[in-house]
Design an enzyme around this catalytic site. Sequence first.
Site, mmCIF file in Angstrom:
data_model
loop_
_atom_site.group_PDB
_atom_site.id
_atom_site.type_symbol
_atom_site.label_atom_id
_atom_site.label_comp_id
_atom_site.label_asym_id
_atom_site.label_seq_id
_atom_site.Cartn_x
_atom_site.Cartn_y
_atom_site.Cartn_z
ATOM 1 N N GLY A 148 0.673 -1.076 -0.006
ATOM 2 C CA GLY A 148 -0.068 -0.223 -0.058
ATOM 3 C C GLY A 148 0.942 1.224 0.093
ATOM 4 N N ALA A 159 4.500 1.006 1.010
ATOM 5 C CA ALA A 159 6.048 0.651 0.741
ATOM 6 C C ALA A 159 6.493 -0.132 -0.377
ATOM 7 C CB ALA A 159 6.206 -0.164 1.894
ATOM 8 N N ASP A 161 -4.407 -8.027 10.438
ATOM 9 C CA ASP A 161 -4.412 -8.106 8.886
ATOM 10 C C ASP A 161 -3.607 -9.309 8.478
ATOM 11 O OD1 ASP A 161 -5.139 -7.400 6.476
ATOM 12 O OD2 ASP A 161 -3.092 -6.180 6.183
HETATM 13 P P1 ADP Z 1 2.800 -2.477 2.927
HETATM 14 O O1 ADP Z 1 3.118 -2.351 4.132
HETATM 15 O O2 ADP Z 1 2.915 -1.167 1.951
HETATM 16 O O3 ADP Z 1 1.554 -3.360 2.534
HETATM 17 P P2 ADP Z 1 4.391 -4.927 2.746
HETATM 18 O O4 ADP Z 1 5.080 -5.187 3.956
HETATM 19 O O5 ADP Z 1 3.219 -5.655 2.182
HETATM 20 O O6 ADP Z 1 4.043 -3.323 2.473
HETATM 21 O O7 ADP Z 1 5.404 -5.265 1.678
HETATM 22 C C1 ADP Z 1 5.200 -5.055 0.122
HETATM 23 C C2 ADP Z 1 5.751 -6.125 -0.616
HETATM 24 O O8 ADP Z 1 7.196 -6.327 -0.426
HETATM 25 C C3 ADP Z 1 5.065 -7.498 -0.297
HETATM 26 O O9 ADP Z 1 3.919 -7.702 -0.907
HETATM 27 C C4 ADP Z 1 6.039 -8.551 -0.723
HETATM 28 O O10 ADP Z 1 6.065 -8.914 -1.853
HETATM 29 C C5 ADP Z 1 7.608 -7.798 -0.221
HETATM 30 N N1 ADP Z 1 8.066 -8.045 1.076
HETATM 31 C C6 ADP Z 1 7.806 -7.686 2.161
HETATM 32 N N2 ADP Z 1 8.504 -7.933 3.212
HETATM 33 C C7 ADP Z 1 9.325 -8.895 2.536
HETATM 34 C C8 ADP Z 1 10.390 -9.752 3.253
HETATM 35 N N3 ADP Z 1 10.599 -9.497 4.640
HETATM 36 N N4 ADP Z 1 11.001 -10.393 2.462
HETATM 37 C C9 ADP Z 1 10.821 -10.292 0.964
HETATM 38 N N5 ADP Z 1 9.884 -9.844 0.528
HETATM 39 C C10 ADP Z 1 9.080 -8.930 1.028
#
Ligand code: ADP
Length: 322
Positions: free
Chosen positions: A48, A50, A160
């Site tokens: 969303g 990041a 979530d």
């Molecule tokens: P937001 O907080 O904006 O929703 P996310 O934490 O869901 O962001 O991270 C966005 C995307 O980045 C995830 O859907 C995934 O594809 C990738 N991602 C996030 N954390 C990791 C991780 N620890 N290792 C690998 N990929 C990650």
Amino acid sequence: MTDKRAVPVTQKPSSTSKNHADPPPSRVTEPEEDGEDYIIGGFLGKGGFAVCYEGTLARNGRVFAMKVVKSHMPQKKMEEKFRTELQIHSKMRHPFIVQFYRAFAFKQSTYVVLELCPNGSVMDMVRKRRCLSLPEVRRFMIQLCAGVKYLHKRFVAHRDLKMGNLFLDRNMNIKIGDFGLAAMILSDKDAKRRNTLCGTPNYIAPEVLDKSKGGHTQKVDIWSLGVICFAMLTGFPPFQSKTQEEIYKKVRSLTYVWPKESESTNFIPEEAKDLVSACLNLVDEERPDPDDIVEHAFFNMYDGCIPRQLDPACRFNKPIWL
Ligand code: ADP
């Protein structure tokens, strides 16, 4: 399938480039005098607000996931949310929770250094495989329960939990991630204050939808565990519908149907159905705790094997058990 159309309700901003940080430079440095350097590598994914990249610690070549977020977000509320995410996630340390290492500001962005989960998410796996085998579902549920037990013991509600937020490390272990909607709920008073509509429609608990019910507690995560278990077994979430309103209607009236044996790729035993129905209880206090879940007959059936290891190849192909 499933999570794709499930946009988070409120709190998390929609996925527009306005919310995302500009692409990072090829090298970023921690602000302290002797701060570490990270070499930014391949793109991992976008959420969303990041964007995630691989980051290699220049000093020793260790690889992390670097979550990049604009330091000054367009809305104050988003900034507050991000601060809560950092505060809660940074205190968590558990084998089935994405390890948080540190966060620092560089130029116009904040970088969050996280444990790298190179095998994608359970969501990606279910999309590719259609549904998972019983041994895989058991293994993931047990790991998930251990992580959720840890969170709840520390008064944290994740709020979530969904297949897209269950990442997979190199050994195919579950790592609970994305604490963007997490909250500390310490007392009934706290629970009463928790009446913001948050979560992802397909996974949302009925008490979150109904503000008049007087808030919600950690039990919302147990509802989500029921949804996740159903979705891993069938390939679709139980309340899936065309519109958000229809999903909410089904959630409130607890209307879900297991696929007929002739239509299902998986044989789904009664024990699995019973476990899901225990989690999907409209009365939140009656839902089981993680400790009760792992004691359920589903994990103890005559052929209830729980694999010690999973090959990453099972992201694409059904494993053959020897
Ligand atoms: P937001 O907080 O904006 O929703 P996310 O934490 O869901 O962001 O991270 C966005 C995307 O980045 C995830 O859907 C995934 O594809 C990738 N991602 C996030 N954390 C990791 C991780 N620890 N290792 C690998 N990929 C990650």
